[in-house]
Design a protein around this motif. Structure first.
Motif, short mmCIF file in Angstrom:
data_model
loop_
_atom_site.label_atom_id
_atom_site.label_comp_id
_atom_site.label_asym_id
_atom_site.label_seq_id
_atom_site.Cartn_x
_atom_site.Cartn_y
_atom_site.Cartn_z
N GLY A 177 0.83 -1.19 0.00
CA GLY A 177 0.00 0.00 0.00
C GLY A 177 0.87 1.24 0.00
N ALA A 178 0.31 2.35 0.47
CA ALA A 178 1.06 3.61 0.49
C ALA A 178 0.44 4.53 1.53
CB ALA A 178 1.05 4.27 -0.89
N ARG A 179 1.21 5.54 1.89
CA ARG A 179 0.74 6.60 2.77
C ARG A 179 0.82 7.91 2.01
NH1 ARG A 179 3.08 7.71 8.78
NH2 ARG A 179 1.48 6.14 9.24
N LEU A 180 -0.26 8.71 2.08
CA LEU A 180 -0.29 10.01 1.43
C LEU A 180 -0.26 11.11 2.47
CD1 LEU A 180 -2.93 9.76 -1.46
CD2 LEU A 180 -0.45 9.73 -1.64
N GLN A 181 0.68 12.03 2.31
CA GLN A 181 0.78 13.18 3.19
C GLN A 181 0.36 14.42 2.41
OE1 GLN A 181 4.73 13.31 4.93
NE2 GLN A 181 4.91 11.09 4.70
N LEU A 182 -0.67 15.10 2.91
CA LEU A 182 -1.24 16.25 2.22
C LEU A 182 -1.10 17.51 3.08
CD1 LEU A 182 -3.08 17.55 -0.03
CD2 LEU A 182 -5.02 16.87 1.40
N THR A 183 -0.57 18.57 2.48
CA THR A 183 -0.59 19.90 3.09
C THR A 183 -1.27 20.82 2.08
OG1 THR A 183 1.48 19.50 4.29
CG2 THR A 183 0.77 21.78 4.05
N ALA A 184 -2.45 21.35 2.46
CA ALA A 184 -3.25 22.11 1.50
C ALA A 184 -4.01 23.21 2.21
CB ALA A 184 -4.22 21.17 0.77
N ARG A 185 -4.59 24.09 1.41
CA ARG A 185 -5.42 25.17 1.95
C ARG A 185 -6.45 25.58 0.91
NH1 ARG A 185 -1.24 30.40 1.85
NH2 ARG A 185 -1.02 30.54 -0.43
N LEU A 186 -7.45 26.34 1.36
CA LEU A 186 -8.47 26.91 0.50
C LEU A 186 -8.21 28.41 0.43
CD1 LEU A 186 -11.58 25.04 1.94
CD2 LEU A 186 -10.10 24.35 0.04
N PRO A 187 -7.58 28.90 -0.65
CA PRO A 187 -7.19 30.32 -0.70
C PRO A 187 -8.41 31.23 -0.62
CG PRO A 187 -7.02 29.30 -2.86
CD PRO A 187 -7.26 28.19 -1.90
N ARG A 217 -2.64 20.04 7.51
CA ARG A 217 -2.03 18.76 7.15
C ARG A 217 -3.01 17.61 7.39
NH1 ARG A 217 4.01 19.18 9.93
NH2 ARG A 217 4.76 20.98 8.70
N ALA A 218 -2.87 16.58 6.56
CA ALA A 218 -3.67 15.37 6.72
C ALA A 218 -2.86 14.19 6.20
CB ALA A 218 -4.99 15.47 5.98
N VAL A 219 -3.11 13.02 6.73
CA VAL A 219 -2.43 11.79 6.31
C VAL A 219 -3.49 10.75 5.96
CG1 VAL A 219 -0.87 9.93 6.99
CG2 VAL A 219 -0.40 12.28 7.72
N PHE A 220 -3.29 10.07 4.83
CA PHE A 220 -4.21 9.02 4.39
C PHE A 220 -3.41 7.72 4.21
CE2 PHE A 220 -5.75 13.07 2.83
CZ PHE A 220 -7.10 13.05 3.15
N GLU A 221 -3.96 6.64 4.70
CA GLU A 221 -3.35 5.32 4.51
C GLU A 221 -4.11 4.58 3.41
OE1 GLU A 221 -0.64 4.42 5.93
OE2 GLU A 221 -0.46 5.85 7.59
N ARG A 275 2.66 14.01 -0.91
CA ARG A 275 3.78 13.07 -0.99
C ARG A 275 3.30 11.66 -0.68
NH1 ARG A 275 6.73 15.36 2.47
NH2 ARG A 275 7.90 16.64 0.98
N ALA A 276 3.67 10.75 -1.56
CA ALA A 276 3.40 9.33 -1.34
C ALA A 276 4.64 8.65 -0.82
CB ALA A 276 2.94 8.67 -2.65
N THR A 277 4.50 7.88 0.24
CA THR A 277 5.62 7.14 0.83
C THR A 277 5.19 5.70 1.04
OG1 THR A 277 4.91 7.71 3.08
CG2 THR A 277 6.47 9.21 2.00
N PRO A 278 6.16 4.81 1.22
CA PRO A 278 5.79 3.43 1.55
C PRO A 278 4.99 3.40 2.85
CG PRO A 278 8.10 3.57 0.92
CD PRO A 278 7.61 4.98 1.04
N PRO A 279 4.12 2.42 3.02
CA PRO A 279 3.29 2.37 4.23
C PRO A 279 4.13 2.20 5.48
CG PRO A 279 3.14 0.31 3.03
CD PRO A 279 3.90 1.25 2.15
#
Length: 282
Positions: A177-187, A217-221, A275-279
């Protein structure tokens, strides 16, 4: 009159142009890729040996990042007329076009070699290390790098979503699988914004994250059974824009009058990190 090889090359270039620029986002109606596949089949009918160009184009998607003078690039240049070579100068993974070529060649009884996909996974797969999905190389469509403000005038260090949906390409090995790390905003334009961004993998909802006008920030598995071997489409669904068109136009006009860089397009969201990283190991 033109030779069959030139006719086939023109049809192949038409397939590339159609896939990259000539088809709208898949918002209903005819699925994306149908017209490109028609051009590819026409190219093979015009001159079957055009498959060397098709194979070279696919093979080049799997070379290491930055390998501008790769053997695959040289083979592709040699297989095409000189005037058509610039059309293929694209270092994106181009999953839609690769899948179209794979299907058309398989239907013609000349499938791609397994080594092509193995090279793609070795050099771009998340199992081998972190992958920066907002890099233009991993945008699902070529047009996304322009929609995301990554090329041309006003280029930014972060991804700027100009459509309600943003799509990226994640390469899996079919095992992990993978882990997704998200840093985002609503301008914001006039008032502060807040809302949820939804995440899909290959069309299946994975979850969501609450966003505001400042960076969050948010993280998705992503479980292994959700990732295919090869290309996987990661989709972000942004909240709707507020009704601030008049304020946005006034802001644009003010910046233009002051000689400041400005973006004429509204932004549904902005991404600093995807960013996608190994689980994580259990």
């Amino acid at each position: 009159m033109v030779t069959p090889s030139v006719d086939a090359a023109v049809r192949f270039m038409s397939a590339l142009y159609t896939a990259h620029w000539g088809e709208p986002p898949d918002l209903g109606g005819v699925p994306r890729g149908c017209r490109a596949r028609e051009w590819l089949r026409a190219a093979l009918r015009a001159a079957p040996d055009i498959d060397a160009s098709l194979r070279a184009y696919v093979a080049e998607r799997g070379v290491p990042a930055g390998a501008a003078l790769s053997a695959e690039r040289q083979r592709l240049a040699a297989a095409l007329p000189e005037l058509e070579r610039l059309s293929t100068l694209d270092d994106g993974l181009d999953p839609e076009m690769v899948n179209a070529i794979r299907e058309v060649l398989a239907a013609a009884g000349r499938p791609l070699a397994p080594a092509v996909e193995e090279r793609l996974i070795r050099h771009h797969g998340v199992a081998h290390g972190p992958v920066d999905l907002i890099h233009p190389r991993y945008h699902w469509r070529s047009l996304d790098r322009y929609d995301g403000g990554c090329f041309g005038y006003g280029a930014r260090a972060f991804y700027r979503a100009r459509w309600p949906v943003s799509q990226f390409c994640l390469v899996g090995d079919g095992i992990r699988g993978a882990r997704l790390q998200l840093t985002a905003r609503l301008p914001r334009v006039e008032t502060a914004r807040s809302g949820d961004v939804g995440l899909e993998v290959n069309g299946e909802a994975l979850g969501g994250a609450a966003l505001r006008h400042h960076w969050s920030r948010a993280v998705f598995e992503i479980d292994a059974d959700r990732l295919r071997r090869g290309f996987n489409r990661v989709t972000l669904h942004w909240p709707t824009l507020p009704a601030e068109g008049d304020a946005a136009l006034a802001q644009i006009l003010r910046r233009l009058e002051q000689g400041q860089p400005t973006d004429l397009h509204p932004a549904f969201g902005e991404i600093a990190v995807l960013r996608a990283t190994p689980p994580a190991r259990p």
